[in-house]
Write an enzyme that holds these catalytic residues in place. Structure first.
Site, short mmCIF file in Angstrom:
data_model
loop_
_atom_site.label_atom_id
_atom_site.label_comp_id
_atom_site.label_asym_id
_atom_site.label_seq_id
_atom_site.Cartn_x
_atom_site.Cartn_y
_atom_site.Cartn_z
N SER B 143 0.81 -1.26 0.00
CA SER B 143 -0.08 -0.05 -0.11
C SER B 143 0.81 1.24 0.14
O SER B 143 1.75 1.34 -0.99
CB SER B 143 -0.98 -0.22 1.25
OG SER B 143 -2.08 0.81 0.93
N ASP B 304 -8.44 -6.01 -4.99
CA ASP B 304 -8.29 -4.69 -4.47
C ASP B 304 -9.26 -3.53 -4.99
O ASP B 304 -9.40 -3.40 -6.06
CB ASP B 304 -6.69 -4.38 -4.61
CG ASP B 304 -6.55 -3.11 -3.45
OD1 ASP B 304 -7.12 -2.31 -3.40
OD2 ASP B 304 -5.34 -3.35 -3.14
N HIS B 333 -7.89 -5.10 -0.36
CA HIS B 333 -6.84 -4.52 0.27
C HIS B 333 -6.47 -5.20 1.64
O HIS B 333 -5.11 -5.30 1.74
CB HIS B 333 -7.17 -2.97 0.08
CG HIS B 333 -5.73 -2.22 0.30
ND1 HIS B 333 -4.97 -2.02 -0.89
CD2 HIS B 333 -5.23 -1.41 1.25
CE1 HIS B 333 -4.06 -1.44 -0.39
NE2 HIS B 333 -4.10 -0.97 1.06
#
Lengths: 359, 359
Positions: B143, B304, B333
């Site tokens: 991320s 995601d 995610h």
């Protein structure tokens, strides 16, 4: 005294008629003493009343988008052939709603909870009593309109010959419940919302803005934003266009949601969260969907982030004879606004095929 | 005076060392007079310092998840083989952050804007000056950690032998910018946030809750919620489990984000929105990614919702010799938290393959 909000006028939305169906008892126990539904009709009801189409509206939507994007001569929803009634859902700002009712006992924060089933019962009553319609050639609706379409097909199997739920599910799912809650919390967290007792919708501008901004993330896709698809969308208000994605957000999503009534959005949001045809069958979704006799085309939008095909297809598979007609829009759920000719062509093709099926 | 927040203590996160790199000038013009980075290390640096791995952290994250989920004997990130330094990003609540600094000129609302490039420069300086590390066998992060991984590979091509950005992009895209903004607005719209000048993070509980609730919609997928995958997740706090999805939301996402510092989240959010390796090449993304010499595995999570593969793959294709290693998690995610053995096995396999490549 009702609040003035020009967004919901015929000047703002196109012509409609307010039709009262009188006292209406709601499933959650509330009562609307004088329920008025805002109805826009297109075309002429034929003699045997066999050409009627009912279109329920989506969250925050009205008949306007249906008129502008989906209905037209030579289209599947052809007013030269069909009598098309777009019935605005209860609480949407046009039909009886928190801000427009003259009944102080249900005004603003006192507005009672409304269910998808209430809308469908009210629509059935209106079509029967006011127009003498006992059967519908088609019920079609998008998003919350799909919720109502499914409810129609389950609740009134003898009345619905064909059903086309677009970009919505028959039973709302947890993710969708949580998503809708974020939309509602964006509004109710604005101190100016004041428990539903504000003097003007514009007082709640900050909450409405946050609400719109969450829509911009879930209603529109990563690809929509990445490709700058918004460059091809005409301005909502002449002279108020956009050169950047922030300006599009400002002058499109924030602008349009900012005109709306906070309590109307909250009334619809509560209803949306709880849409569930299995309420008719003691929680048995397969039984509810299995009872549908309408010829049904289930029409998800492939890129939809909160009513994705993977949630729609299992429902389609529970409906006898139902077919899947996938729609495509780079906008995702907001593809419903008909940004792309290819999308409206897909819808038209599917609805034309569906209407051509003898049932 | 720094605010007390037990979430960020070694008791809350596992052991770490605070290492000062002194006065640090930020890309946006601010200065941190005494920048302290919270570093957790695993394993032993070998004599020629060739076995170092750097792991930058994600939004709201710390070294804890890396320690608990990704690092272990016999794993790809094996402390028996490698010297692994997880470096908490600036502003994350452990490294120098708005609530924990003793410098009143940058405390709370006065905290300066920090860029992804600042983090990477600070990490490079720390590894070089404190550990004498000039080359990294691997940089891996998820991320915002992927943003930093890409930045490392672009900015220090001679120092990064291998790179594994997981679930993130090298250049942030508009949808992601707008998504992050909704997270930030959820906090700043809480009157108790008070422009960043609150007395305790718990004062901002309502805003933190809304922030967490938006994460629950975008960080976790429709399928995660529909399948009730949460039933398989152990409680964060003993005795505080869940029987319904609302309870999971309460006792997982809302609980953990509710412990965090609002200004820390806002500092990271601002940084996340603007992650962009093309800042190193006058806006030319292809030039930036084309300059990468590290052997790179691009590792999106298929489900995601805000760093989808369709945004990661075009970047992978711009990196010479880069390979795509798709990861899978029903959580989307938040698969980063390692809920599924299948996910951690996929990560381990990819990182093992990557580390086995001679460069």
């Amino acid at each position: 005294m009702p609040l003035q909000n020009d967004f919901y006028t015929p000047e703002g939305q196109g012509a409609y008629e307010l039709i009262s169906i009188g006292r209406f008892e709601l499933e959650e126990g509330g009562v609307i003493e004088d329920l008025r539904l805002a109805v826009a009709t297109y075309g002429t009801l034929n003699e045997d009343k066999s050409n009627a189409i009912c279109i329920p509206t989506w969250f925050s939507g009205t008949h306007a988008t249906w008129e502008q994007v989906y209905i037209g001569s030579g289209r599947a929803l052809d007013p030269d052939k069909y009598f098309i009634a777009v019935i605005n859902q209860i609480g949407n700002g046009l039909s009886t709603s928190p801000h427009n009712t003259e009944d102080p006992s249900i005004a603003m924060s006192k507005f009672p909870h409304v269910r998808i089933g209430d809308d469908v019962r009210a629509q059935e009553q209106l079509l029967r009593e006011h127009f003498g319609i006992e059967r519908l050639a088609l019920v079609v609706g998008g998003s919350m309109g799909a919720q109502q379409t499914y409810e129609w097909a389950v609740r009134f199997p003898d009345k619905v010959l064909r059903a086309a739920p677009i970009a919505g599910t028959a039973q709302n799912l947890p993710h969708d419940f949580l998503y809708t809650q974020t939309l509602m919390d964006a509004i109710t967290s604005d101190p100016a919302w004041n428990g539903g007792e504000y003097a003007a919708n514009t007082d709640v501008a900050a909450g409405l803005r946050r609400h719109a901004d969450i829509w911009a993330v879930m209603g529109l896709t990563t690809d929509f934003w990445k490709t700058e698809f918004w460059r091809d969308i005409p301005p909502l208000v002449e002279g108020l266009g956009w050169e950047t994605f922030e300006e599009f957000q400002q002058n499109f999503t924030a602008l349009i949601f900012g005109m709306m009534d906070p309590n109307a959005l909250l009334s619809m949001g509560w209803k949306w969260q709880r849409g569930d045809v299995a309420r008719n069958t003691n929680g048995d979704l397969a039984a509810a969907l299995g009872s549908i006799t309408a010829k049904t085309f289930v029409m998800p939008i492939e890129q939809d982030m909160f009513f994705p095909p993977r949630d729609c297809i299992p429902e389609q598979e529970m409906i006898p004879g139902a077919e899947l007609r996938m729609l495509h829009s780079i906008a995702g759920h907001f593809g419903l606004f008909g940004f792309e000719p290819s999308y409206t062509a897909e819808v038209d093709a599917a609805l034309s095929d569906l209407l051509a099926i003898e049932v």
